[in-house]
Motif scaffolding. Structure first.
Motif, PDB file in Angstrom:
ATOM      1  N   SER A  12       7.015  12.336   4.833  1.00 45.07           N
ATOM      2  CA  SER A  12       5.907  11.630   5.486  1.00 45.07           C
ATOM      3  C   SER A  12       5.942  10.133   5.176  1.00 45.07           C
ATOM      4  O   SER A  12       5.771   9.293   6.067  1.00 45.07           O
ATOM      5  CB  SER A  12       4.580  12.233   5.029  1.00 45.07           C
ATOM      6  N   ASP A  13       6.182   9.789   3.909  1.00 46.77           N
ATOM      7  CA  ASP A  13       6.237   8.373   3.528  1.00 46.77           C
ATOM      8  C   ASP A  13       7.467   7.691   4.121  1.00 46.77           C
ATOM      9  O   ASP A  13       7.419   6.515   4.479  1.00 46.77           O
ATOM     10  CB  ASP A  13       6.212   8.222   2.010  1.00 46.77           C
ATOM     11  N   PRO A  22      11.282   8.790  -1.394  1.00 46.65           N
ATOM     12  CA  PRO A  22      10.047   8.950  -0.624  1.00 46.65           C
ATOM     13  C   PRO A  22       9.947  10.336   0.008  1.00 46.65           C
ATOM     14  O   PRO A  22      10.959  10.928   0.401  1.00 46.65           O
ATOM     15  CB  PRO A  22      10.152   7.875   0.458  1.00 46.65           C
ATOM     16  N   SER A  23       8.723  10.814   0.108  1.00 46.42           N
ATOM     17  CA  SER A  23       8.482  12.088   0.797  1.00 46.42           C
ATOM     18  C   SER A  23       8.838  11.908   2.271  1.00 46.42           C
ATOM     19  O   SER A  23       8.913  10.776   2.765  1.00 46.42           O
ATOM     20  CB  SER A  23       7.006  12.466   0.672  1.00 46.42           C
ATOM     21  N   ASP A  75       6.548   6.812   7.576  1.00 45.60           N
ATOM     22  CA  ASP A  75       5.690   5.619   7.551  1.00 45.60           C
ATOM     23  C   ASP A  75       6.509   4.358   7.274  1.00 45.60           C
ATOM     24  O   ASP A  75       6.272   3.308   7.876  1.00 45.60           O
ATOM     25  CB  ASP A  75       4.588   5.770   6.507  1.00 45.60           C
ATOM     26  N   GLU A 127       0.833  -1.210   0.000  1.00 45.38           N
ATOM     27  CA  GLU A 127       0.000   0.000   0.000  1.00 45.38           C
ATOM     28  C   GLU A 127       0.866   1.259   0.000  1.00 45.38           C
ATOM     29  O   GLU A 127       0.576   2.223  -0.727  1.00 45.38           O
ATOM     30  CB  GLU A 127      -0.941  -0.008   1.203  1.00 45.38           C
ATOM     31  N   LEU A 128       1.944   1.260   0.771  1.00 46.10           N
ATOM     32  CA  LEU A 128       2.877   2.389   0.774  1.00 46.10           C
ATOM     33  C   LEU A 128       3.548   2.520  -0.587  1.00 46.10           C
ATOM     34  O   LEU A 128       3.655   3.611  -1.143  1.00 46.10           O
ATOM     35  CB  LEU A 128       3.914   2.208   1.887  1.00 46.10           C
ATOM     36  N   ARG A 129       3.961   1.406  -1.147  1.00 45.08           N
ATOM     37  CA  ARG A 129       4.602   1.397  -2.468  1.00 45.08           C
ATOM     38  C   ARG A 129       3.689   1.968  -3.533  1.00 45.08           C
ATOM     39  O   ARG A 129       4.124   2.666  -4.451  1.00 45.08           O
ATOM     40  CB  ARG A 129       4.997  -0.037  -2.825  1.00 45.08           C
ATOM     41  N   ASP A 130       2.394   1.696  -3.421  1.00 42.98           N
ATOM     42  CA  ASP A 130       1.447   2.128  -4.447  1.00 42.98           C
ATOM     43  C   ASP A 130       1.034   3.597  -4.327  1.00 42.98           C
ATOM     44  O   ASP A 130       0.312   4.101  -5.179  1.00 42.98           O
ATOM     45  CB  ASP A 130       0.201   1.239  -4.420  1.00 42.98           C
ATOM     46  N   ARG A 131       1.500   4.293  -3.314  1.00 36.11           N
ATOM     47  CA  ARG A 131       1.142   5.711  -3.155  1.00 36.11           C
ATOM     48  C   ARG A 131       1.691   6.586  -4.273  1.00 36.11           C
ATOM     49  O   ARG A 131       1.083   7.582  -4.650  1.00 36.11           O
ATOM     50  CB  ARG A 131       1.670   6.259  -1.818  1.00 36.11           C
ATOM     51  N   THR A 132       2.872   6.227  -4.769  1.00 40.58           N
ATOM     52  CA  THR A 132       3.548   7.077  -5.748  1.00 40.58           C
ATOM     53  C   THR A 132       4.228   6.223  -6.815  1.00 40.58           C
ATOM     54  O   THR A 132       4.945   5.274  -6.464  1.00 40.58           O
ATOM     55  CB  THR A 132       4.614   7.955  -5.050  1.00 40.58           C
ATOM     56  N   TYR A 159       7.857   4.215  -6.527  1.00 44.27           N
ATOM     57  CA  TYR A 159       8.201   3.796  -5.162  1.00 44.27           C
ATOM     58  C   TYR A 159       8.652   2.345  -5.085  1.00 44.27           C
ATOM     59  O   TYR A 159       9.286   1.955  -4.113  1.00 44.27           O
ATOM     60  CB  TYR A 159       7.025   4.038  -4.222  1.00 44.27           C
TER      61      TYR A 159
END
Length: 146
Positions: free
Chosen positions: A126-127, A123-124, A130, A88-93, A96
Protein backbone atom coordinates in the motif's frame (compact mmCIF):
# COMPACT_ATOMS: atom_id res chain seq x y z
CA UNK A 1 16.27 18.38 19.63
CA UNK A 2 17.09 16.63 16.36
CA UNK A 3 20.69 16.26 15.29
CA UNK A 4 22.31 15.62 11.97
CA UNK A 5 25.53 15.00 10.16
CA UNK A 6 27.05 17.23 7.52
CA UNK A 7 29.22 15.50 4.99
CA UNK A 8 30.93 16.78 1.87
CA UNK A 9 32.66 15.08 -1.05
CA UNK A 10 36.41 15.29 -1.45
CA UNK A 11 35.90 18.07 -4.03
CA UNK A 12 34.92 20.37 -1.15
CA UNK A 13 38.40 20.08 0.37
CA UNK A 14 41.76 21.57 -0.56
CA UNK A 15 44.86 19.43 -1.08
CA UNK A 16 45.97 20.26 2.48
CA UNK A 17 42.72 18.84 3.89
CA UNK A 18 41.08 22.15 4.79
CA UNK A 19 37.55 22.91 3.66
CA UNK A 20 37.41 24.89 0.39
CA UNK A 21 34.43 27.27 0.74
CA UNK A 22 34.06 27.58 -3.04
CA UNK A 23 34.14 23.81 -3.49
CA UNK A 24 31.67 23.42 -0.64
CA UNK A 25 29.30 25.99 -2.16
CA UNK A 26 29.53 24.36 -5.59
CA UNK A 27 28.67 20.98 -4.08
CA UNK A 28 25.85 22.35 -1.95
CA UNK A 29 24.44 24.35 -4.84
CA UNK A 30 23.78 21.08 -6.66
CA UNK A 31 21.91 19.64 -3.71
CA UNK A 32 18.91 20.94 -1.80
CA UNK A 33 17.24 20.03 1.41
CA UNK A 34 13.66 19.31 0.49
CA UNK A 35 11.51 20.14 3.48
CA UNK A 36 13.86 22.42 5.42
CA UNK A 37 15.09 24.29 2.32
CA UNK A 38 13.21 27.53 2.91
CA UNK A 39 14.25 27.95 6.57
CA UNK A 40 17.82 27.07 5.68
CA UNK A 41 17.81 29.67 2.89
CA UNK A 42 16.35 32.22 5.31
CA UNK A 43 19.39 31.67 7.54
CA UNK A 44 21.63 32.60 4.61
CA UNK A 45 22.81 29.07 3.91
CA UNK A 46 22.68 28.64 0.13
CA UNK A 47 21.76 24.94 0.08
CA UNK A 48 22.35 21.55 1.63
CA UNK A 49 22.02 17.94 0.58
CA UNK A 50 18.77 16.02 0.41
CA UNK A 51 17.81 12.37 0.09
CA UNK A 52 15.21 13.53 -2.45
CA UNK A 53 18.11 14.37 -4.78
CA UNK A 54 19.05 10.68 -4.81
CA UNK A 55 15.83 9.59 -6.52
CA UNK A 56 14.28 12.74 -8.00
CA UNK A 57 17.05 15.19 -8.83
CA UNK A 58 14.57 17.01 -11.05
CA UNK A 59 12.45 17.94 -8.02
CA UNK A 60 15.44 18.83 -5.83
CA UNK A 61 16.92 21.00 -8.59
CA UNK A 62 13.57 22.73 -9.25
CA UNK A 63 13.20 23.46 -5.55
CA UNK A 64 16.77 24.79 -5.32
CA UNK A 65 16.26 27.01 -8.36
CA UNK A 66 12.98 28.35 -6.99
CA UNK A 67 14.57 29.08 -3.59
CA UNK A 68 17.58 30.74 -5.22
CA UNK A 69 15.37 32.84 -7.49
CA UNK A 70 12.89 33.79 -4.76
CA UNK A 71 10.04 31.95 -6.52
CA UNK A 72 7.97 31.39 -3.40
CA UNK A 73 4.97 30.09 -5.34
CA UNK A 74 6.99 27.20 -6.77
CA UNK A 75 8.67 26.48 -3.43
CA UNK A 76 5.30 26.42 -1.68
CA UNK A 77 3.79 24.17 -4.36
CA UNK A 78 6.68 21.69 -4.20
CA UNK A 79 6.60 21.65 -0.41
CA UNK A 80 2.81 21.27 -0.22
CA UNK A 81 2.36 18.77 -3.04
CA UNK A 82 5.54 16.68 -2.82
CA UNK A 83 7.88 17.22 0.13
CA UNK A 84 5.34 17.34 2.97
CA UNK A 85 3.41 14.28 1.67
CA UNK A 86 6.76 12.47 1.31
CA UNK A 87 7.65 13.25 4.93
CA UNK A 88 4.20 12.10 6.02
CA UNK A 89 4.69 8.82 4.12
CA UNK A 90 8.18 8.46 5.59
CA UNK A 91 6.82 8.92 9.10
CA UNK A 92 4.28 6.08 8.78
CA UNK A 93 6.83 3.42 9.70
CA UNK A 94 10.17 3.51 11.55
CA UNK A 95 12.97 2.90 9.08
CA UNK A 96 11.15 4.35 6.07
CA UNK A 97 13.67 7.20 5.88
CA UNK A 98 16.02 4.71 4.22
CA UNK A 99 13.63 2.22 2.62
CA UNK A 100 11.54 4.84 0.81
CA UNK A 101 14.66 6.32 -0.77
CA UNK A 102 15.67 2.87 -1.99
CA UNK A 103 12.14 2.04 -3.16
CA UNK A 104 11.88 5.35 -5.01
CA UNK A 105 15.23 4.74 -6.68
CA UNK A 106 13.99 1.29 -7.80
CA UNK A 107 10.80 2.87 -9.15
CA UNK A 108 13.03 5.19 -11.19
CA UNK A 109 14.90 2.19 -12.61
CA UNK A 110 18.02 2.39 -10.45
CA UNK A 111 19.47 -0.97 -9.37
CA UNK A 112 19.36 -0.80 -5.58
CA UNK A 113 18.78 -3.68 -3.25
CA UNK A 114 16.40 -4.07 -0.34
CA UNK A 115 17.07 -2.72 3.12
CA UNK A 116 19.31 -5.01 5.13
CA UNK A 117 18.46 -4.95 8.82
CA UNK A 118 15.75 -4.09 11.33
CA UNK A 119 14.28 -1.65 12.07
CA UNK A 120 14.48 -1.00 8.34
CA UNK A 121 11.75 -2.64 6.31
CA UNK A 122 10.75 -2.35 2.69
CA UNK A 123 7.55 -0.36 2.14
CA UNK A 124 4.27 -2.24 2.37
CA UNK A 125 2.44 -2.78 -0.94
CA UNK A 126 0.00 0.00 0.00
CA UNK A 127 2.79 2.45 0.89
CA UNK A 128 4.67 1.52 -2.29
CA UNK A 129 1.53 2.38 -4.30
CA UNK A 130 1.32 5.71 -2.46
CA UNK A 131 5.02 6.36 -3.10
CA UNK A 132 4.66 5.68 -6.82
CA UNK A 133 1.68 8.05 -7.06
CA UNK A 134 3.55 10.72 -5.10
CA UNK A 135 6.63 10.39 -7.32
CA UNK A 136 4.54 10.67 -10.46
CA UNK A 137 2.72 13.73 -9.12
CA UNK A 138 5.94 15.39 -7.93
CA UNK A 139 7.70 14.78 -11.22
CA UNK A 140 4.70 16.11 -13.08
CA UNK A 141 5.01 19.36 -11.10
CA UNK A 142 8.46 19.89 -12.61
CA UNK A 143 7.71 18.61 -16.10
CA UNK A 144 9.41 15.23 -15.70
CA UNK A 145 8.11 11.68 -15.78
CA UNK A 146 8.50 8.56 -13.68
Amino acid sequence: MAGGVLSFPLAAFRDDGTLDPDGQRAYLARRLAAGPGAPIAALGIPACSSAVHAFTPEIADACFTALRDGDHTTVDTLLRDFHVPFVELRDRTPGYAVSLVKAAARLRGRPVGPVRAPPLTDPSPSDLTDLKALLAAGLDLVGAAL
